[in-house]
Design a protein around this motif. Structure first.
Motif, short mmCIF file in Angstrom:
data_model
loop_
_atom_site.label_atom_id
_atom_site.label_comp_id
_atom_site.label_asym_id
_atom_site.label_seq_id
_atom_site.Cartn_x
_atom_site.Cartn_y
_atom_site.Cartn_z
N ARG A 150 9.03 -8.14 -8.25
CA ARG A 150 9.57 -6.84 -7.84
C ARG A 150 8.90 -6.35 -6.55
NH1 ARG A 150 9.92 -7.53 -13.12
NH2 ARG A 150 11.24 -6.32 -14.50
N LEU A 151 7.57 -6.50 -6.49
CA LEU A 151 6.85 -6.09 -5.28
C LEU A 151 7.29 -6.91 -4.07
CD1 LEU A 151 3.35 -5.70 -6.94
CD2 LEU A 151 4.75 -3.83 -6.03
N GLN A 152 7.47 -8.21 -4.28
CA GLN A 152 7.95 -9.08 -3.20
C GLN A 152 9.31 -8.61 -2.71
OE1 GLN A 152 8.26 -13.28 -4.24
NE2 GLN A 152 9.98 -13.51 -2.84
N HIS A 153 10.22 -8.29 -3.64
CA HIS A 153 11.54 -7.81 -3.24
C HIS A 153 11.43 -6.50 -2.46
CE1 HIS A 153 13.47 -10.26 -6.73
NE2 HIS A 153 13.24 -10.99 -5.67
N HIS A 154 10.53 -5.63 -2.86
CA HIS A 154 10.32 -4.38 -2.12
C HIS A 154 9.82 -4.67 -0.70
CE1 HIS A 154 8.75 -0.59 -0.75
NE2 HIS A 154 7.53 -1.07 -0.77
N PHE A 155 8.80 -5.52 -0.60
CA PHE A 155 8.20 -5.76 0.72
C PHE A 155 9.14 -6.56 1.64
CE2 PHE A 155 4.18 -5.03 -1.74
CZ PHE A 155 3.89 -3.81 -1.13
N GLU A 156 10.10 -7.27 1.06
CA GLU A 156 11.11 -7.96 1.88
C GLU A 156 12.12 -6.99 2.47
OE1 GLU A 156 11.29 -12.13 -0.70
OE2 GLU A 156 12.92 -10.69 -0.88
N GLN A 157 12.09 -5.74 2.05
CA GLN A 157 13.02 -4.71 2.53
C GLN A 157 14.46 -5.19 2.40
OE1 GLN A 157 11.37 -3.91 6.46
NE2 GLN A 157 10.15 -2.25 5.60
N ARG A 158 14.81 -5.65 1.22
CA ARG A 158 16.14 -6.19 0.95
C ARG A 158 17.20 -5.11 1.19
NH1 ARG A 158 15.69 -10.72 -2.64
NH2 ARG A 158 17.77 -10.31 -3.42
N SER A 180 11.86 0.83 -14.69
CA SER A 180 10.60 1.16 -14.03
C SER A 180 10.88 1.77 -12.67
CB SER A 180 9.72 -0.09 -13.90
OG SER A 180 10.35 -1.10 -13.14
N ALA A 181 9.84 2.37 -12.12
CA ALA A 181 9.95 3.06 -10.83
C ALA A 181 9.04 2.39 -9.82
CB ALA A 181 9.58 4.52 -10.97
N LEU A 182 9.56 2.14 -8.64
CA LEU A 182 8.74 1.70 -7.52
C LEU A 182 8.67 2.89 -6.56
CD1 LEU A 182 8.54 -1.75 -5.97
CD2 LEU A 182 8.29 0.27 -4.55
N VAL A 183 7.48 3.49 -6.51
CA VAL A 183 7.24 4.71 -5.74
C VAL A 183 6.21 4.38 -4.68
CG1 VAL A 183 6.46 7.10 -5.85
CG2 VAL A 183 7.71 6.11 -7.78
N VAL A 184 6.51 4.72 -3.44
CA VAL A 184 5.64 4.38 -2.31
C VAL A 184 5.16 5.68 -1.65
CG1 VAL A 184 5.53 3.11 -0.13
CG2 VAL A 184 6.97 2.26 -1.98
N ASP A 185 3.88 5.70 -1.28
CA ASP A 185 3.38 6.88 -0.56
C ASP A 185 3.63 6.72 0.94
OD1 ASP A 185 1.31 5.30 0.50
OD2 ASP A 185 -0.27 6.29 -0.67
N LEU A 219 -5.60 -8.24 -7.40
CA LEU A 219 -5.49 -7.53 -8.67
C LEU A 219 -4.72 -8.36 -9.69
CD1 LEU A 219 -4.59 -3.93 -7.44
CD2 LEU A 219 -6.82 -4.78 -8.16
N PRO A 220 -5.02 -8.20 -10.99
CA PRO A 220 -4.22 -8.87 -12.02
C PRO A 220 -2.86 -8.20 -12.14
CG PRO A 220 -5.90 -7.48 -13.06
CD PRO A 220 -6.13 -7.42 -11.58
N VAL A 221 -1.82 -8.91 -11.71
CA VAL A 221 -0.44 -8.41 -11.75
C VAL A 221 0.43 -9.53 -12.32
CG1 VAL A 221 1.50 -7.56 -10.36
CG2 VAL A 221 -0.84 -6.94 -9.72
N HIS A 222 1.25 -9.21 -13.32
CA HIS A 222 2.10 -10.23 -13.93
C HIS A 222 3.09 -10.77 -12.90
CE1 HIS A 222 5.12 -12.02 -16.60
NE2 HIS A 222 4.09 -12.21 -17.40
N PRO A 223 3.43 -12.06 -12.97
CA PRO A 223 4.37 -12.64 -11.99
C PRO A 223 5.70 -11.89 -11.89
CG PRO A 223 3.38 -14.39 -13.29
CD PRO A 223 2.90 -13.09 -13.88
N THR A 224 6.19 -11.32 -13.00
CA THR A 224 7.46 -10.60 -12.93
C THR A 224 7.33 -9.30 -12.14
OG1 THR A 224 7.06 -9.56 -15.08
CG2 THR A 224 8.32 -11.62 -15.07
N LEU A 231 16.08 -0.99 -6.69
CA LEU A 231 15.44 -2.21 -6.20
C LEU A 231 16.12 -3.43 -6.78
CD1 LEU A 231 13.14 -3.66 -4.65
CD2 LEU A 231 11.81 -3.51 -6.77
N GLY A 232 16.34 -3.41 -8.11
CA GLY A 232 16.98 -4.59 -8.69
C GLY A 232 17.08 -4.53 -10.20
N ILE A 233 17.78 -5.54 -10.71
CA ILE A 233 18.01 -5.72 -12.14
C ILE A 233 17.31 -7.01 -12.54
CG2 ILE A 233 19.78 -6.08 -13.91
CD1 ILE A 233 21.70 -4.52 -12.05
N TYR A 234 16.43 -6.91 -13.54
CA TYR A 234 15.57 -8.02 -13.92
C TYR A 234 15.79 -8.33 -15.40
CZ TYR A 234 13.56 -6.97 -9.43
OH TYR A 234 13.40 -6.73 -8.08
#
Length: 157
Positions: free
Chosen positions: A143-151, A24-29, A134-139, A80-83
């Motif tokens: 991923r969003l949490q890892h992005h916002f943590e700026q790992r 998957s892709a995490l794309v930010v504007d 919003l309805p977002v699956h925990p998994t 971002l990561g491997i899940y």
């Protein structure tokens, strides 16, 4: 499109019978909003992505799936990561029960126009302050949490 049901850390989940490489892709504007689609099969908001086809790399898969699902052309900009959590299984109406195997890349928009695909009911950039409602699956939330943590390092799990 068939239906799907996600199970996560559910002791009553069916036993997986399939393992398929996906991405998957995490794309930010420019404002920090994340490109997401509302899935037609589950109603959940998710990152664009899908499973590899023979003859392509995972990066090519993520670029192709993002174009198909959102109308946007992207380039891969990082990892971002491997899940691969075996506690997340997805049951499909055809009898496949898939264990999660997904690699999430950072993507950067290079062209295209936002467009809804046959797999989704809505596609847009979602602001961080909208995520909780919003309805977002925990998994996907992970991923969003890892992005916002700026790992500094990609997540390996």
């Amino acid at each position: 499109m068939g239906s799907r049901r996600d199970y996560y850390k559910d002791p009553n989940a069916p036993k997986a019978n399939s393992l398929v490489p996906g991405g998957s892709a995490l794309v930010v504007d420019s404002g920090g909003a994340v490109l997401m689609q509302r899935r037609g099969d589950s109603g959940n908001w998710s990152l664009p992505g899908g499973i590899m086809e023979i003859g392509e790399t995972l990066e090519q898969c993520v670029i192709r799936e993002t174009k198909e699902e959102t109308g946007l052309d992207i380039e891969i900009a990082g990892l971002l990561g491997i899940y691969t959590d075996p506690a997340h299984v997805i049951e499909y109406s055809d009898g496949e029960i898939r264990q999660e195997f997904a690699i999430t890349f950072y993507g950067r928009v290079t062209g295209g126009q936002l467009a809804v695909s046959h797999e989704s009911t809505e596609v847009r950039f979602v602001r961080p302050d909208e995520m909780a409602s919003l309805p977002v699956h925990p998994t996907v939330r992970l991923r969003l949490q890892h992005h916002f943590e700026q790992r500094v390092q990609p997540y390996l799990g």
